[in-house]
Scaffold this active site. Structure first.
Site, mmCIF file in Angstrom:
data_model
loop_
_atom_site.group_PDB
_atom_site.id
_atom_site.type_symbol
_atom_site.label_atom_id
_atom_site.label_comp_id
_atom_site.label_asym_id
_atom_site.label_seq_id
_atom_site.Cartn_x
_atom_site.Cartn_y
_atom_site.Cartn_z
ATOM 1 N N CYS A 130 -9.848 -31.672 -6.853
ATOM 2 C CA CYS A 130 -8.461 -32.109 -7.058
ATOM 3 C C CYS A 130 -8.016 -32.858 -5.795
ATOM 4 C CB CYS A 130 -7.607 -30.897 -7.396
ATOM 5 S SG CYS A 130 -5.886 -31.226 -7.831
ATOM 6 N N ASP A 186 -9.252 -37.130 -18.112
ATOM 7 C CA ASP A 186 -8.325 -36.823 -17.016
ATOM 8 C C ASP A 186 -7.219 -37.870 -16.999
ATOM 9 O OD1 ASP A 186 -7.016 -36.348 -14.632
ATOM 10 O OD2 ASP A 186 -8.853 -35.987 -13.491
ATOM 11 N N HIS A 218 -9.061 -33.028 -16.227
ATOM 12 C CA HIS A 218 -8.884 -32.708 -14.814
ATOM 13 C C HIS A 218 -9.122 -31.207 -14.611
ATOM 14 C CE1 HIS A 218 -7.426 -33.799 -10.829
ATOM 15 N NE2 HIS A 218 -6.766 -32.660 -10.803
#
Length: 249
Positions: A130, A186, A218
């Site tokens: 991330c 994502d 994601h």
């Protein structure tokens, strides 16, 4: 790499320009020394997921350390994945800078180089998820970082923490090998941005691979998140371990 049955887990503090940065370090118990990998957190702090990543790395023969690079604004966070936690994590992310992150990374590297359990000293790995995936791309530009696994790092082509030229513009500084993992579902990282990253790495003659998973969104590598996708997570993890085994020996 051999499987390790016992681990030493500890919290420590690392000095960074007169401040104390918390970090979670996991060291194999046995006949070292061991290669080292820096684990770079999501926006949620060095929480149970990030500690688990560090422990998984240590269990196969790496010294793993996860620093809290939010230390300028908060002690280490232990956030979950609720909307409220996301908002808190983003507040602290917004206050980071490239300069501060690089200072933190250099301090971690210096600490690892002084650790008798770590070898080699000049070939260190990093893995990030991330926001940590973005930070990993930054870390890859440091000369000691020989292997980088960047998981779904958003914003690399169009921003830099704290402002300034986007992180992608520093791609020619990368000296080691980098793997970049993305989920095609994502919403925060359009396919076009992954192509921009791939092109930048190719143009800079960086040893790299950009891996896209058509079924993943994601956060696909975190089994505590709704976007967890087991097959993509397993494949990316094995690719990352193979990278570290090849480049950190």
């Amino acid at each position: 790499m051999q499987t390790v049955n016992a681990l030493r887990k500890e919290w420590l503090t690392i000095p960074v320009n007169g401040q104390a940065m918390e970090a979670y370090r996991v060291t194999p118990v046995g006949d070292g020394p061991w290669p080292a990998v820096i684990v770079l957190m999501e926006i949620f702090g060095v929480n149970v997921h990030i500690r688990d990543v560090a422990e998984r790395l240590a269990s196969v023969g790496f010294v793993a350390i996860a620093p809290n690079y939010y230390h300028r604004t908060t002690e280490n966070l232990e956030l979950d994945y609720t909307p409220e936690s996301i908002a808190i994590g983003r507040e602290h992310k917004a206050k980071t800078t490239r300069e501060g992150l690089l200072a933190d990374l250099k301090a971690v590297i210096q600490m690892l180089q002084s650790d008798a359990n770590v070898a080699p000293k000049d070939k260190i790995g990093c893995i990030g998820f991330c926001f940590g995936g973005h930070v990993a791309y930054i870390a890859a530009g440091l000369p000691e970082i020989a292997a980088t696994a960047s998981f779904y790092g958003a914003g690399i082509p169009d921003m830099s923490p704290g402002g300034g030229p986007p992180t992608i513009s520093f791609t020619p500084e990368i000296h080691g090998e980098i793997l970049c993992f993305f989920g095609e579902k994502d919403a925060s990282i359009p396919h076009e941005q992954t192509v921009m990253i791939e092109n930048a790495l190719r143009e800079a003659n960086v040893s790299h691979e950009v891996v896209r998973y058509s079924q993943a969104g994601h956060g696909f590598c975190c089994d505590r998140r709704a976007d967890y996708e087991a097959s993509a997570a397993e494949d990316a993890w094995h690719r990352s371990l193979n990278l570290f085994k090849r480049r950190l020996s």
